[in-house]
Design a protein around this motif. Structure first.
Motif, short mmCIF file in Angstrom:
data_model
loop_
_atom_site.label_atom_id
_atom_site.label_comp_id
_atom_site.label_asym_id
_atom_site.label_seq_id
_atom_site.Cartn_x
_atom_site.Cartn_y
_atom_site.Cartn_z
N TYR A 1 0.82 -1.21 0.00
CA TYR A 1 0.00 0.00 0.00
C TYR A 1 0.86 1.27 0.00
CZ TYR A 1 -4.01 -2.96 1.29
OH TYR A 1 -4.99 -3.90 1.30
N PHE A 2 2.02 1.18 0.71
CA PHE A 2 2.86 2.36 0.89
C PHE A 2 4.29 2.05 0.48
CE2 PHE A 2 -0.45 2.32 4.17
CZ PHE A 2 -1.10 3.52 3.91
N GLU A 3 5.03 3.09 0.14
CA GLU A 3 6.47 2.97 -0.09
C GLU A 3 7.17 3.21 1.24
OE1 GLU A 3 9.85 2.18 -2.19
OE2 GLU A 3 7.82 2.20 -3.05
N TYR A 4 8.04 2.26 1.64
CA TYR A 4 8.72 2.34 2.94
C TYR A 4 10.21 2.58 2.74
CZ TYR A 4 4.67 0.56 5.55
OH TYR A 4 3.45 0.41 6.14
N GLU A 5 10.81 3.33 3.65
CA GLU A 5 12.25 3.48 3.78
C GLU A 5 12.59 3.40 5.26
OE1 GLU A 5 13.69 7.03 2.00
OE2 GLU A 5 13.11 6.47 -0.05
N ASN A 6 13.43 2.42 5.60
CA ASN A 6 13.79 2.18 7.00
C ASN A 6 12.54 1.96 7.86
OD1 ASN A 6 16.54 2.58 6.34
ND2 ASN A 6 16.27 4.82 6.57
N ASN A 7 11.59 1.19 7.30
CA ASN A 7 10.35 0.83 8.00
C ASN A 7 9.48 2.05 8.31
OD1 ASN A 7 8.70 -1.29 8.89
ND2 ASN A 7 9.28 -0.96 11.05
N GLN A 8 9.68 3.13 7.58
CA GLN A 8 8.87 4.32 7.73
C GLN A 8 8.20 4.64 6.39
OE1 GLN A 8 8.31 6.09 10.58
NE2 GLN A 8 9.52 4.55 11.66
N ILE A 9 6.92 5.02 6.44
CA ILE A 9 6.17 5.35 5.23
C ILE A 9 6.68 6.67 4.66
CG2 ILE A 9 3.90 5.97 4.31
CD1 ILE A 9 2.64 4.16 6.39
N VAL A 10 7.00 6.65 3.38
CA VAL A 10 7.42 7.89 2.72
C VAL A 10 6.38 8.37 1.72
CG1 VAL A 10 9.88 7.47 3.02
CG2 VAL A 10 8.72 6.57 0.99
N SER A 11 5.53 7.47 1.25
CA SER A 11 4.47 7.89 0.32
C SER A 11 3.49 6.74 0.13
CB SER A 11 5.04 8.31 -1.03
OG SER A 11 3.99 8.64 -1.93
N ILE A 12 2.22 7.09 -0.11
CA ILE A 12 1.26 6.09 -0.56
C ILE A 12 1.57 5.76 -2.01
CG2 ILE A 12 -0.43 7.82 -1.28
CD1 ILE A 12 -2.64 5.86 -0.48
N LEU A 13 1.42 4.51 -2.41
CA LEU A 13 1.69 4.12 -3.79
C LEU A 13 0.68 4.77 -4.72
CD1 LEU A 13 2.56 0.36 -3.25
CD2 LEU A 13 4.13 2.22 -3.78
N PRO A 14 1.12 5.24 -5.88
CA PRO A 14 0.23 6.01 -6.76
C PRO A 14 -1.03 5.25 -7.17
CG PRO A 14 2.51 6.21 -7.48
CD PRO A 14 2.50 5.18 -6.40
N GLY A 15 -0.92 3.95 -7.38
CA GLY A 15 -2.10 3.19 -7.78
C GLY A 15 -3.19 3.22 -6.73
N HIS A 16 -2.81 3.10 -5.46
CA HIS A 16 -3.80 3.14 -4.39
C HIS A 16 -4.34 4.54 -4.19
CE1 HIS A 16 -3.45 -1.00 -3.17
NE2 HIS A 16 -2.14 -0.91 -3.08
#
Length: 726
Positions: free
Chosen positions: A203-218
């Motif tokens: 659902y989300f793009e993660y970096e170091n187990n932290q959400i950086v953005s919702i995926l564009p498709g969702h």
């Protein structure tokens, strides 16, 4: 979606579902095309989301390398999924043009093209707005072959909704440049900040187990879903304000709205739960079981309060003078069968036609025992009686017009709005598809003086009119769902201690907490209960505290209304046997042919396999409802005639619709309306009754003129008024 088209043209399901595709009014095809193509592209979007994010969501790479989605959305995707919507639109255009002589194909095609454009516009708006919910570096569209080489912060999913070379590309680029990052994108990131990667993966793009953005498709799916909800809410609120008005939004579009919501909900549920190996059906079934055991999910019909004068008069369970109409040497009793709008229109056509063609017919009617659609047609007719007499000639055609007017879209509104919401909201809804049907029957789009006589009027008031001798009595036949008992709700006195009277007494005893009874049921509500056709109208209970039975269509027990009629008539003849009733005319109104066709005879010889055995029990029940009840109806009337033979002359005449189109829904096409008129013209021109040299009209006319027909006994034995059809 394709199955709906097949069902509309398949002979066995066409009577129930075919008229969904009849959309003869202006702008109706625009609404259908908009919802059809939007639904088709919602299927495309949910399918694409699974393909794009399955590897991340389900970690498929740890077991095998899944097939890569190596292409952006192309026009082939838009067009191929668009064929789902096109199938429905083409089916509707063909069905409408073949069932309405005045319908023109070219304007419908133009409307369909415009509706398709609106659906594409909705898709474009969703694709544009998704860029506002994702970080700028994730919101840009790039060809797939460039994604792997791009820096990680600049990688993005392929286009989800629209091809890269779509005509709206300049507008989308402009919107992307104005993306208010961090703005709304950061707001969504903060909103879901605490979702761990094990739960939010896919659902989300993660970096170091932290959400950086919702995926564009969702993000795009969320926008498209919100647009779907806006359309859903706008249509629902607009229709709520115009429930008794003419058609605007097609019934088929309501069905597509429901399919669209189910596609969103079930796809989202599957995408979330499948990661944890939880079957979608399990929590869904659990939720439905829980909701079915809470009071707000049940269906209720309203109870009206009796006027002070009616309370002092009597209660339904004890009244004994409600049928003290003027004593006559002869009487006319009518049985009107069920069968949706077809039965309603044919019943109204026969009653008004006889009133117009035979002087004194309406004044001679003592009682009408009606079922389902027959109840509606009879109510429209009986409602127009006044102290001055039966309905005037100018009102007769208006009665038929009301009975022919469609109500199917109101049922659809009730199904996907109050009935769907009651599954999810802890609130006791007063509205349902049955209540919407009642409101539709008031026909606020049609001018008629008698609406004030039926709107908010209870059975008690009609009982007073019957007792005064100027309104015919009515027996609304219903069935108690819990026990299968026949429950006649009447404006005449039923025979004391008879099964029907006992059933009615117990029913009203549960409504009345004290004597005299202070509860009443509105006439239109009673009509709806009598016409609670399976699955179309809900099984409902009274809106009072304490135990209560659910009431359903009277056709479950007796689809011809003869059980209650024979019971009441036998009692009347006993009460007035001292030479006061010498002659009785029983008019049976059947809205569809009752004699099997030659095609049905040929099907009896067909060899069946295991598949037939799977549905044979249900098929037998369905056919017994017609053939079995018809045989019982003939036996009951035959026994009544034999009992009074030599003392009372009982003549039976049948007015049966002999056409081929007999829809079971609450909508008639123009072709079906014309066929009803054609069938009545055949009656007027002297269509002979079987085993008789007289027409049905002659039998009624001779009876009222007190002329002894030479073949009266033959009329008493008529089983069908239609020839065998091929």
């Amino acid at each position: 979606m394709v199955g709906l088209v097949i069902a509309a043209f398949y002979s066995r399901t066409r009577p129930l579902l075919g008229n969904l595709f009849d959309i003869p009014w202006t702008s109706g095809m625009i609404s259908l095309s908009l919802t059809a193509f939007t639904t088709a592209w919602v299927v495309m979007v949910t399918w694409r989301l699974v393909l794009l994010y399955r590897e991340t969501r389900f970690q498929l790479g740890t077991f095998f390398k899944p097939h890569k989605v190596r292409a952006n959305v192309g026009w082939r995707h838009i067009i191929s999924f668009g064929f789902l919507g096109l199938t429905l639109v083409v089916g509707a255009i063909y069905y409408t043009s073949t069932n309405n002589s005045e319908a023109s194909v070219f304007p419908m095609i133009v409307e369909a093209v415009f509706g398709c454009f609106l659906a594409f516009l909705v898709l474009s708006v969703a694709d544009a707005l998704r860029k506002f919910f994702t970080r700028s570096d994730y919101a840009q569209s790039r060809p797939l072959d460039q994604i792997d080489e791009a820096p990680k912060t600049a990688r993005t999913s392929p286009d989800t909704f629209l091809p890269l070379n779509n005509p709206l590309k300049p507008l989308l680029i402009t919107l992307a440049k104005r993306n208010p990052a961090p703005g709304m994108a950061d707001w969504i990131t903060r909103l879901f900040h605490g979702v761990p990667e094990s739960l939010g993966r896919g659902y989300f793009e993660y970096e170091n187990n932290q959400i950086v953005s919702i995926l564009p498709g969702h993000a795009g799916a969320l926008v498209l879903f919100l647009l779907t909800l806006v359309l859903y809410a706008a249509v629902g609120l607009y229709k709520y304000a115009r429930l008794g008005a003419a058609l605007y939004f097609p019934t088929l579009s309501y069905v597509l709205l429901l399919l669209m919501l189910l596609c969103w909900g079930l796809s989202a549920l599957a995408f979330f739960l499948d990661r944890f190996r939880i079957p979608v059906a399990l929590p869904l079934l659990l939720w439905l079981v829980i909701m079915s055991n809470v009071p707000w999910s049940d269906h209720y019909y309203p109870i009206a309060a009796l006027s002070p004068a009616a309370r002092l008069n009597t209660s339904f369970s004890t009244q004994s003078s409600a049928n003290t109409t003027t004593k006559r040497a002869s009487m006319v009793a009518i049985a009107a069968n069920g069968g949706g709008i077809q039965a309603a229109a044919w019943t109204a056509r026969v009653l008004t036609g006889l009133e117009k063609a035979v002087p004194g017919f309406g004044k001679s009617i003592r009682v009408i025992s009606a079922v389902s659609g027959g109840s509606l047609g009879a109510v429209y007719f009986v409602n127009e009686f006044t102290e001055a007499g039966p309905p005037p000639d100018l009102e007769l055609e208006k009665i038929v017009e009301r009975a022919k007017t469609s109500s199917l879209d109101k049922i659809a509104w009730g199904t996907i709005y109050p009935d769907l919401l009651r599954l999810f909201l802890p609130y006791k809804f007063k509205w349902d598809r049955g209540r919407a049907l009642e409101e539709a029957w008031l026909r606020k789009d049609l001018a008629w003086n008698g609406r004030k006589n039926i709107e908010k009027i209870g059975l008690a008031k009609w009982r007073e009119d019957v007792a005064a001798g100027w309104r015919p009595g009515m027996i609304f036949n219903t069935t108690i769902a819990e026990t299968g008992e026949r429950l006649p709700l009447s404006t005449v006195e039923l025979p004391p201690k008879s099964p029907g009277a006992e059933s009615q007494r117990l029913f009203f005893d549960t409504l009345c907490s004290k004597a005299p009874c202070s509860m009443d049921i509105e006439v239109m509500t009673t009509t709806r209960l009598s016409a609670s056709f399976p699955w179309v109208s809900p099984a409902a209970r009274a809106d009072v505290s304490g135990p209560g039975a659910h009431i359903v269509d009277g056709g479950y027990y007796d689809n011809y209304g003869t059980a209650s009629l024979a019971e009441w008539l036998d009692y009347q003849l006993e009460e007035e046997a001292a030479g006061k009733i010498a002659r009785v005319l029983i008019v049976q109104i059947n809205g569809a042919p009752t004699k099997p066709s030659k095609k049905a005879d040929s099907e009896r010889k067909t060899i069946r396999g295991w598949f037939y055995q799977a549905f044979a029990p249900v098929s037998t029940l369905i056919h017994t409802r017609t053939a079995g009840q018809l045989a019982r109806s003939q036996v009951e009337l035959g026994l009544l005639r034999d009992k009074w033979q030599g003392r009372v002359e009982i003549t039976t005449v049948i007015f049966e619709f002999c056409g081929t189109n007999s829809p079971l829904s609450w909508h008639l096409t123009a072709k079906e309306k014309d066929e009803i008129e054609d069938e009545w013209r055949k009656e007027l021109t002297g269509r002979k009754q079987p085993n008789s040299n007289a027409s049905g009209l002659d039998v009624v006319r001779n009876f009222l003129q007190k002329l002894q027909t030479t073949d009266g006994q033959a009329h008493s034995q008529i089983s069908s008024a239609c020839p065998v059809t091929t």
